[in-house]
Design an enzyme around this catalytic site. Sequence first.
Site, PDB file in Angstrom:
ATOM      1  N   HIS A 267      -9.248   0.577 -49.197  1.00 33.22           N
ATOM      2  CA  HIS A 267      -9.712  -0.707 -48.664  1.00 33.22           C
ATOM      3  C   HIS A 267      -8.597  -1.748 -48.702  1.00 33.22           C
ATOM      4  O   HIS A 267      -8.841  -2.939 -48.696  1.00 33.22           O
ATOM      5  CB  HIS A 267     -10.939  -1.203 -49.434  1.00 33.22           C
TER       6      HIS A 267
ATOM      7  N   HIS B 261     -10.542  -1.482 -57.636  1.00 28.46           N
ATOM      8  CA  HIS B 261     -11.745  -1.700 -56.837  1.00 28.46           C
ATOM      9  C   HIS B 261     -12.702  -0.524 -56.966  1.00 28.46           C
ATOM     10  O   HIS B 261     -13.776  -0.661 -57.535  1.00 28.46           O
ATOM     11  CB  HIS B 261     -11.357  -1.935 -55.361  1.00 28.46           C
TER      12      HIS B 261
HETATM   13 FE1  FES Z   1      -8.726   0.382 -53.560  1.00 25.98          FE
HETATM   14 FE2  FES Z   1     -11.108  -0.137 -52.571  1.00 25.98          FE
HETATM   15  S1  FES Z   1     -10.543   1.532 -53.794  1.00 25.98           S
HETATM   16  S2  FES Z   1      -9.283  -1.283 -52.353  1.00 25.98           S
END
Ligand code: FES
Length: 177
Positions: free
Chosen positions: A125, A106
């Site tokens: 997140h 992500h």
């Molecule tokens: Fe891992 Fe956002 S950086 S869920």
Amino acid sequence: MEERAMAIVSRRKFLKVGGGSIAAGAAALASPGALAEQEARHAGRVTLPYPEKPVAVASSMPANEPVEFNYPDDESPCVAIKLGSAVPGGVGPESDIVAFSTQCTHKGCIVHYDAQTRNFKCPCHFSMYDCEKGGQMIIGQSTTDMPSIILSYDASDDSVTAIGVNGLIYGRQANTL
Ligand code: FES
């Protein structure tokens, strides 16, 4: 009525000619060599020049605990895990050793291995990835699986070696810099 029909025809003609010109322009910008490489990449015929890097001796790996290493270069943190039972893509005498980049797909936070669920969990997140299923994304903000490190196993010295990467490491345009 006739005028309207003419307008439709000429608009179609314009779009056809315009589209052709755009395609011709794009082809002119890309050299024949670049186009051939792009086609070969899409067809899976080109592999990046990955280094071979020793990761661990299989019999000395702790069960169900991550072993840290960097691959394909020092800027890319990874872990290898001896899961204890055979999994798809696993190497070693029990086909249970897998490895992954630990940068969340992500936004690049470092994921943590949860030995109980055998998942990676991202503290930023809360994305989760399944280590027993090739790093498949389970839930969260990310939209792609964890890049897995391709391993080879040599029974003559019980060694596990990193030889490539499946998937794109976070923040890179190519896995090898
Ligand atoms: Fe891992 Fe956002 S950086 S869920």
